[in-house]
Design a protein around this motif. Structure first.
Motif, mmCIF file in Angstrom:
data_model
loop_
_atom_site.group_PDB
_atom_site.id
_atom_site.type_symbol
_atom_site.label_atom_id
_atom_site.label_comp_id
_atom_site.label_asym_id
_atom_site.label_seq_id
_atom_site.Cartn_x
_atom_site.Cartn_y
_atom_site.Cartn_z
ATOM 1 N N THR A 131 0.820 -1.211 0.000
ATOM 2 C CA THR A 131 0.000 0.000 0.000
ATOM 3 C C THR A 131 0.857 1.266 0.000
ATOM 4 N N ALA A 132 2.010 1.204 0.657
ATOM 5 C CA ALA A 132 2.877 2.380 0.748
ATOM 6 C C ALA A 132 3.581 2.701 -0.561
ATOM 7 N N SER A 133 3.608 1.767 -1.496
ATOM 8 C CA SER A 133 4.325 1.977 -2.751
ATOM 9 C C SER A 133 3.442 2.685 -3.774
ATOM 10 N N PRO A 134 3.956 3.728 -4.444
ATOM 11 C CA PRO A 134 3.161 4.397 -5.482
ATOM 12 C C PRO A 134 2.848 3.484 -6.659
ATOM 13 N N LEU A 135 3.640 2.411 -6.826
ATOM 14 C CA LEU A 135 3.344 1.494 -7.932
ATOM 15 C C LEU A 135 2.006 0.782 -7.744
ATOM 16 N N SER A 136 1.576 0.609 -6.493
ATOM 17 C CA SER A 136 0.261 -0.009 -6.277
ATOM 18 C C SER A 136 -0.842 0.902 -6.804
ATOM 19 N N SER A 137 -0.669 2.222 -6.650
ATOM 20 C CA SER A 137 -1.638 3.169 -7.205
ATOM 21 C C SER A 137 -1.595 3.156 -8.726
ATOM 22 N N CYS A 138 -0.404 2.975 -9.274
ATOM 23 C CA CYS A 138 -0.261 2.874 -10.723
ATOM 24 C C CYS A 138 -1.054 1.678 -11.248
ATOM 25 N N VAL A 139 -0.980 0.560 -10.539
ATOM 26 C CA VAL A 139 -1.727 -0.636 -10.937
ATOM 27 C C VAL A 139 -3.236 -0.359 -10.913
ATOM 28 N N VAL A 140 -3.699 0.275 -9.841
ATOM 29 C CA VAL A 140 -5.132 0.571 -9.707
ATOM 30 C C VAL A 140 -5.610 1.452 -10.852
ATOM 31 N N HIS A 141 -4.862 2.517 -11.140
ATOM 32 C CA HIS A 141 -5.304 3.427 -12.198
ATOM 33 C C HIS A 141 -5.218 2.779 -13.580
ATOM 34 N N MET A 142 -4.083 2.163 -13.888
ATOM 35 C CA MET A 142 -3.892 1.654 -15.245
ATOM 36 C C MET A 142 -4.794 0.461 -15.555
ATOM 37 N N THR A 143 -5.082 -0.350 -14.552
ATOM 38 C CA THR A 143 -5.969 -1.495 -14.804
ATOM 39 C C THR A 143 -7.390 -1.026 -15.091
ATOM 40 N N SER A 144 -7.746 0.152 -14.595
ATOM 41 C CA SER A 144 -9.081 0.685 -14.902
ATOM 42 C C SER A 144 -9.226 1.004 -16.387
ATOM 43 N N GLN A 145 -8.093 1.061 -17.113
ATOM 44 C CA GLN A 145 -8.150 1.325 -18.551
ATOM 45 C C GLN A 145 -8.603 0.106 -19.350
#
Length: 397
Positions: A131-145
């Motif tokens: 959760t602390a890694s910004p890459l987890s947010s990247c996964v959340v956003h990009m998978t929504s594509q």
């Protein structure tokens, strides 16, 4: 060298990778990709192509379940753990059979190593998605594509095989059945908006160099008075670029202005003294606080818009500029040929979400000239292997 020796050599490299220069690392990866394509059957290649999105979905589910947080906590205590130990560390009521199915993906993706049936050891990559890694947010956003990407074939079948050119009437609106622009829709989705804001703070490309590391800031951007505006970051997100700029040039005179949409401004924590925030839509008349700046900086802005709308952004920047102001555009520039698959994917993301595109240097030159600018130099950092460039332009005389 026979095939057995080749395989042994590759295993040795994989188990004890040597220290490589960036160009060597990329050449080695390209060689592996070439070898895989030559060895695969057409059926195997086809399965790899069509199953690729499944990995991102499994990864997002694991992020949502905080599976990586649980595995990181376990790994701090022991080298190996069982499925049931992992489930016991996860939040809420979690079905072990579902975790097992997710772990099948994650082990095949080299995030975990299978020690035995339902027994695992965390590999270094797994820590990139806590959760602390910004890459987890990247996964959340990009998978929504994925939803928009999946709609592209039907979009083109119904509307004809023409590149979309209107950010308000393109694949995004078609897939989501909404009249809203992608950014306006994103503002209605707090989780995705937050993930997007965090993702935008990630460094772009294969180098830690910032735009101001390759641009002669002190000689090019000097201002006459401390009261003058030095730099306006148009669409600058949560201020990450300006914060880094100020940290690198603490004694440089002149004001720094961050210009962003209200939904982004509202999420910005306290900024360093000297950075002034202006809540503003770049498609409207520029605010007085941005007039007459020495430089206007747009990072990853223009690739979000087709020429039709990007020209409006530049027209408003032009209105704020003084005759001697400089326009600085930081973007990923596509090569004219041999485009890597990552860059081809980025271009599709722009097309799907914004009816926009990743541009070549020639396309940027033509676009800027059409908008009333002259491209005077394209800056590239020494040793930079990717397409990250800083375009320097001035008002056309």
């Amino acid at each position: 060298m026979n095939i057995t020796e080749v395989i042994a050599s590759l295993k040795s490299i994989a188990n004890s990778p040597a220290s490589l220069r960036e160009d060597e690392r990329k050449e080695l990866l390209a060689s592996f990709d070439t070898l895989r394509v030559k060895l695969e059957t057409p059926f195997e290649s086809s399965l790899r192509f069509v199953f690729a999105p499944h990995q991102s979905v499994a990864l997002e589910i694991a992020v949502d379940m905080k599976l990586f947080d649980a595995s990181a906590a376990l790994s701090a205590e022991k080298k190996e753990f069982t499925l049931h130990e992992l489930v016991a560390r996860m939040e809420g009521d979690v079905d072990p059979s579902l975790v097992l199915r997710i772990m099948r993906f994650l082990t095949s993706m080299a995030l975990f190593f299978e020690v035995g049936p339902q027994q695992y050891a965390a590999l270094p990559l797994s820590h990139a998605y806590t959760t602390a890694s910004p890459l987890s947010s990247c996964v959340v956003h990009m998978t929504s594509q994925n939803k928009i990407m999946a709609a592209l074939p039907s979009y083109f079948r119904e509307r004809g095989y023409l590149s979309p050119d209107d950010a308000y009437n393109g694949p995004f609106q078609y897939a989501h059945q909404t009249p809203l622009h992608c950014f306006a829709w994103l503002a209605t989705q707090p989780r995705l908006q937050d993930a997007f804001n965090i993702m935008m703070t990630l460094p772009r490309g294969d180098t830690p160099l910032k735009w101001f590391d390759i641009y002669p800031v002190t000689t090019k951007l000097a201002v006459a008075s401390p009261d003058d505006v030095l730099l306006v970051d148009v669409g600058g997100g949560v201020g990450h670029d300006l914060i880094a700029f100020k940290s690198s040039f603490p004694d440089l005179e002149g004001g720094l202005v961050l210009q962003e949409l209200p939904v982004v401004v509202d999420s910005i924590p306290r900024l360093p003294t000297g950075i002034h925030v202006v809540s503003h839509d770049m498609f409207t008349t520029p605010p007085p606080a941005t007039f007459g700046a020495r430089a206007y900086f747009l990072s990853n802005v223009l690739h979000d818009w087709p020429d039709k709308q990007a020209s409006i952004i530049l027209a408003n920047v032009k209105e704020a500029m003084a005759p001697d102001s400089v326009l600085l555009v930081s973007e990923n520039i596509l090569p004219d040929w041999k485009v890597p698959i990552f860059n081809a994917s980025a271009d599709f993301v722009m097309m799907a979400n914004f009816a926009a595109l990743e541009r070549t240097e020639g396309q940027y030159r033509e676009f800027l000239e059409g908008a009333g600018f002259e491209l005077v130099e394209v800056w590239k950092g020494e040793g930079v292997m990717d397409g990250r460039r800083l375009l320097e332009a001035v008002l056309k005389r």
